[in-house]
Design an enzyme around this catalytic site. Structure first.
Site, short mmCIF file in Angstrom:
data_model
loop_
_atom_site.label_atom_id
_atom_site.label_comp_id
_atom_site.label_asym_id
_atom_site.label_seq_id
_atom_site.Cartn_x
_atom_site.Cartn_y
_atom_site.Cartn_z
CE LYS A 117 -3.25 2.59 2.78
NZ LYS A 117 -3.69 2.80 4.15
CG LEU A 118 3.68 3.74 -3.15
CD1 LEU A 118 4.92 3.25 -2.42
CD2 LEU A 118 3.92 3.70 -4.66
#
Length: 155
Positions: A117-118
């Site tokens: 999850k950037l």
């Protein structure tokens, strides 16, 4: 600029596909669409109870906030695996593409997941993303084969 950036991001994500009652992302099926986090709990047992009660299949873990120097048996990630929760490492508290890239790589290398999850924070007060830095980190990590899970954080 915005349209070009949006096209780059769209090309990097695998669209979720609904199959009966399951959510399938990048070939992995989830029975719950709820994603829970690990922050803001008073204690580890409280967090574990909340996760179990939620019925969620996926938990985000801030790589920069997990003690990765302890043995895997003592890490909180072991508990998530025992509960059959998919671990989604995130790059919380990263303010540049370089920080996010390094953090995503670290999560992968210690065995948390090949997904990420950037997050790249652009404004410390609002926590809005730095879109330009986010796109740069995405370009690099996609070339390295990481899978992305686009999420909307709510507080």
């Amino acid at each position: 600029m915005y349209t070009a950036a949006l096209r780059v991001l769209q090309s990097c994500f695998t669209e979720p596909i609904l199959v009966s009652d399951q959510l399938v992302i990048a070939g992995r099926a989830f029975s719950s669409r709820l994603i829970v986090g690990t922050g803001k709990y008073r204690s580890f047992p409280e967090m574990a109870r909340a996760h179990a009660a939620s019925g969620a299949d996926m938990v985000t873990v801030a790589v920069r906030r997990v003690n990765l120097t302890t043995s895997p048996r003592n890490r909180s990630s072991t508990t998530f695996r025992a509960n059959k929760m998919f671990i989604l490492p995130n790059t919380a508290a990263c303010y540049t593409a370089d920080e996010a890239i390094r953090t995503a790589r670290l999560g992968r290398e210690v065995g948390l997941s090949n997904w990420v999850k950037l997050e790249v924070i652009g404004d410390q007060q609002t926590l809005y993303p730095d879109t330009e830095q986010l796109i740069e980190a995405t370009r690099v990590l996609v070339k390295e084969g990481l899978s992305f899970c686009p999420t909307q954080t709510t507080t």
